[in-house]
Design a protein around this motif. Structure first.
Motif, PDB file in Angstrom:
ATOM      1  N   TRP A 174       0.837  -1.188   0.000  1.00 26.61           N
ATOM      2  CA  TRP A 174       0.000   0.000   0.000  1.00 26.61           C
ATOM      3  C   TRP A 174       0.881   1.249   0.000  1.00 26.61           C
ATOM      4  O   TRP A 174       2.030   1.207   0.420  1.00 26.61           O
ATOM      5  N   ARG A 175       0.290   2.364  -0.415  1.00 20.47           N
ATOM      6  CA  ARG A 175       0.923   3.668  -0.248  1.00 20.47           C
ATOM      7  C   ARG A 175       0.009   4.513   0.631  1.00 20.47           C
ATOM      8  O   ARG A 175      -1.102   4.872   0.237  1.00 20.47           O
ATOM      9  N   ILE A 176       0.469   4.788   1.859  1.00 23.30           N
ATOM     10  CA  ILE A 176      -0.288   5.640   2.783  1.00 23.30           C
ATOM     11  C   ILE A 176       0.675   6.691   3.316  1.00 23.30           C
ATOM     12  O   ILE A 176       1.544   6.400   4.148  1.00 23.30           O
ATOM     13  N   ASP A 177       0.572   7.898   2.831  1.00 16.95           N
ATOM     14  CA  ASP A 177       1.466   8.967   3.283  1.00 16.95           C
ATOM     15  C   ASP A 177       1.104   9.388   4.702  1.00 16.95           C
ATOM     16  O   ASP A 177      -0.083   9.415   5.058  1.00 16.95           O
ATOM     17  N   PRO A 178       2.111   9.708   5.537  1.00 13.08           N
ATOM     18  CA  PRO A 178       1.827  10.165   6.899  1.00 13.08           C
ATOM     19  C   PRO A 178       0.838  11.324   6.886  1.00 13.08           C
ATOM     20  O   PRO A 178       0.956  12.260   6.084  1.00 13.08           O
ATOM     21  N   GLY A 179      -0.157  11.229   7.756  1.00 15.05           N
ATOM     22  CA  GLY A 179      -1.164  12.272   7.865  1.00 15.05           C
ATOM     23  C   GLY A 179      -2.371  12.068   6.991  1.00 15.05           C
ATOM     24  O   GLY A 179      -3.388  12.744   7.178  1.00 15.05           O
ATOM     25  N   THR A 180      -2.308  11.137   6.018  1.00 18.18           N
ATOM     26  CA  THR A 180      -3.451  10.889   5.149  1.00 18.18           C
ATOM     27  C   THR A 180      -4.284   9.734   5.692  1.00 18.18           C
ATOM     28  O   THR A 180      -3.826   8.965   6.541  1.00 18.18           O
ATOM     29  N   MET A 181      -5.510   9.595   5.160  1.00 17.09           N
ATOM     30  CA  MET A 181      -6.434   8.596   5.697  1.00 17.09           C
ATOM     31  C   MET A 181      -6.922   7.599   4.642  1.00 17.09           C
ATOM     32  O   MET A 181      -7.827   6.826   4.906  1.00 17.09           O
ATOM     33  N   ARG A 182      -6.323   7.627   3.448  1.00 19.90           N
ATOM     34  CA  ARG A 182      -6.695   6.655   2.415  1.00 19.90           C
ATOM     35  C   ARG A 182      -5.448   6.142   1.710  1.00 19.90           C
ATOM     36  O   ARG A 182      -4.520   6.920   1.472  1.00 19.90           O
ATOM     37  N   PRO A 183      -5.407   4.871   1.343  1.00 27.02           N
ATOM     38  CA  PRO A 183      -4.319   4.389   0.490  1.00 27.02           C
ATOM     39  C   PRO A 183      -4.374   5.095  -0.862  1.00 27.02           C
ATOM     40  O   PRO A 183      -5.450   5.447  -1.351  1.00 27.02           O
ATOM     41  N   ASP A 184      -3.212   5.298  -1.471  1.00 23.64           N
ATOM     42  CA  ASP A 184      -3.127   5.949  -2.769  1.00 23.64           C
ATOM     43  C   ASP A 184      -3.105   4.877  -3.856  1.00 23.64           C
ATOM     44  O   ASP A 184      -2.096   4.180  -4.026  1.00 23.64           O
ATOM     45  N   PRO A 185      -4.179   4.726  -4.640  1.00 22.13           N
ATOM     46  CA  PRO A 185      -4.206   3.677  -5.665  1.00 22.13           C
ATOM     47  C   PRO A 185      -3.393   4.005  -6.904  1.00 22.13           C
ATOM     48  O   PRO A 185      -3.232   3.143  -7.766  1.00 22.13           O
ATOM     49  N   ASN A 186      -2.881   5.240  -6.999  1.00 21.08           N
ATOM     50  CA  ASN A 186      -2.116   5.629  -8.184  1.00 21.08           C
ATOM     51  C   ASN A 186      -0.630   5.298  -8.067  1.00 21.08           C
ATOM     52  O   ASN A 186       0.114   5.451  -9.037  1.00 21.08           O
ATOM     53  N   GLU A 187      -0.184   4.856  -6.890  1.00 18.00           N
ATOM     54  CA  GLU A 187       1.229   4.556  -6.687  1.00 18.00           C
ATOM     55  C   GLU A 187       1.640   3.358  -7.557  1.00 18.00           C
ATOM     56  O   GLU A 187       0.921   2.374  -7.664  1.00 18.00           O
ATOM     57  N   MET A 188       2.835   3.469  -8.139  1.00 18.18           N
ATOM     58  CA  MET A 188       3.338   2.386  -8.987  1.00 18.18           C
ATOM     59  C   MET A 188       4.632   1.760  -8.477  1.00 18.18           C
ATOM     60  O   MET A 188       4.926   0.606  -8.799  1.00 18.18           O
ATOM     61  N   THR A 189       5.427   2.497  -7.715  1.00 20.15           N
ATOM     62  CA  THR A 189       6.753   1.983  -7.336  1.00 20.15           C
ATOM     63  C   THR A 189       7.082   2.134  -5.864  1.00 20.15           C
ATOM     64  O   THR A 189       7.813   1.314  -5.310  1.00 20.15           O
TER      65      THR A 189
END
Length: 473
Positions: free
Chosen positions: A246-261
């Motif tokens: 998963w990609r979850i940046d600190p402070g955010t509340m949803r995984p980022d589905p656009n992450e590729m790497t």
């Protein structure tokens, strides 16, 4: 995790019963239920037969297929529903759940609900994900070869979806590919899938509509198919683990589905260490661990400390004994499953983790500056008037990131590494868990930390030992 005592756990068929059970190959399965083999199908040859073969180059259609029986795909004979404790030993899903079913006229009926789910990956890190029946990942489905299964799928998401039964042999119209196999399930709709299970092994299920978004948000699950007639040595503990990233940046509340790497949360059953439950077994038990990998981009070499195991299954089914590889690390490719088996003959707390070292870190990115070897001098004192509590980190590696939970951190984030161990902080995170093997167990709850017998614990060397052995430090 179950607290059932080892001696009380459902035992399933005995070795003697297994040996006496009638053969239930796909052809035997159909013959037992009254299906007839069409002569025309058996006489198929050439390209048509080879195209439908289950093994490349085989000379006949795969057994149990429409070509083999001469019947229509919709006519799929089946056996009575397989029952837990009688026909199979149930799998254990650490940190996970199972999908319940009911018997309706000899058919196993399940209900999957696609919905938004608030999920905790580890203490201090939560996110709004998409899953099934209130779980991320979706609850594990457990069936038996020969079962007739019926799935109702209700869509409570704001977007259309489908369910693909990954690796399962079934009619094309039940395959769940939006736009190709079926119309997508619109919000508020309930679709029905039905088929007869004609194989055994570890499969998976996941959305096959806008896969990049929906799978990245958690819409995946395991689909376990037990053989009607067990093969191989009797298994005492059967674990099922889904690998994901998963990609979850600190402070955010949803995984980022656009992450590729640059994935920064790596999970086992949607948990990152220290949120992962241990796998608890008794010394001498034969253990099976099933891994499924629906990560977006990465394969995962899962390494188990303390044991050699055999790789006994792929998502194509059981591997012949002569071809089973002895290993200590199993590579689980994206979109695949792998199963390992071993005897837990050595007590202790044994690490099990992905051996891609960045996959045992939490919320780490490749754009973090390299601080190895930096000597900050008086930098900390100069910065603290502007940032109270500032401390330069990383100049001696990431081990000093462990135990940062007492320091101020961004909202909804966790330390890169670190979980409490019996001696120090365990400087790992992410795709890491612990196999706990004990001589005696009251049940399968976490038994706490292992205490090594006298003389079996690494310790500080003494001066007299160094002198005796001619070691100059």
């Amino acid at each position: 995790m179950s607290t059932m005592k080892p001696t009380d756990e459902p035992q399933g068929p005995s070795q003697e019963t297994q040996a006496e059970a009638p053969s239930l190959t796909r052809r035997g399965l159909l013959a037992r239920t009254g299906a007839t083999l069409a002569t025309g199908a058996l006489l198929m040859h050439g390209r048509a037969a080879q195209a439908q073969s289950s093994v490349p180059g085989a000379k006949a259609p795969r057994e149990g297929s429409a070509a083999d029986t001469g019947g229509k795909v919709t006519r799929q004979s089946h056996l009575p529903p397989g029952k837990e404790g009688r026909d199979y030993r149930p799998v254990v899903v650490p940190n996970g759940a199972k999908l319940p079913w009911k018997d309706v006229g000899g058919v196993k009926v399940f209900h999957l609900v696609a919905q938004e789910v608030e999920h905790e990956f580890a203490p201090g890190l939560k996110a709004t994900c998409w899953g099934y029946n209130g779980h991320v990942h979706g609850p594990t489905i457990e069936v038996v070869e020969g079962d007739r299964v019926r799935f109702y799928v209700t869509n409570r998401l704001p977007a259309s979806t489908t369910v693909h039964w990954h690796g399962v042999l079934l009619p094309s119209g039940m395959d769940g590919v939006g736009g190709l196999s079926q119309k997508a399930i619109a919000p508020g709709e309930t679709y029905r899938y039905e088929f007869t299970v004609r194989q055994s092994g570890t499969c998976m299920y996941h959305s096959h509509h806008d896969e990049m978004t929906q799978m990245a948000l958690g819409m995946v699950g395991l689909f376990i198919i037990h053989p009607r007639r067990p093969v191989g040595p009797r298994i005492d503990r059967d674990f099922a683990i889904m690998l994901h990233e998963w990609r979850i940046d600190p402070g955010t509340m949803r995984p980022d589905p656009n992450e590729m790497t640059d994935f920064n949360i790596l999970t086992m059953n949607a948990k990152a260490f220290p949120g992962t439950e241990p796998l608890v077994v008794r010394k001498g038990e034969r253990v099976r661990i099933r891994f499924g990998n629906l990560s977006a981009m990465d394969h995962h070499p899962i390494h188990l400390h303390g044991f050699q195991f055999r790789i006994t299954e792929t998502d194509g089914g059981r591997i012949q004994e002569s071809a089973q590889l002895p290993e200590t690390t199993v590579l689980v490719p994206t979109g695949s499953t792998r199963t390992i088996e071993f005897v837990a003959d050595e007590p202790g707390d044994w690490a099990m983790h992905c051996h891609m070292t960045h996959h045992v870190m939490n919320q780490m990115g490749h754009d973090i500056p390299n601080m190895i070897g930096v000597k900050p001098g008086g930098l900390d004192a100069k910065v603290r008037p502007l940032l109270p509590g500032y401390m330069t980190m990383g100049q001696m590696g990431m081990g000093d990131m462990a135990g940062m939970s007492h320091m101020p951190m961004p909202a909804n984030s966790i330390p890169m590494v670190g979980g409490k161990g019996p001696y120090d902080e365990i400087t790992m995170g992410g795709m890491f868990t612990i196999l706990k093997v004990r001589d005696r167990l009251e049940g399968y709850a976490d038994p706490g930390w292992y205490t090594p017998p006298q003389g079996t614990l690494a310790r500080l060397a003494q001066l007299d030992e160094l002198r005796r052995d001619g070691i100059d430090v």
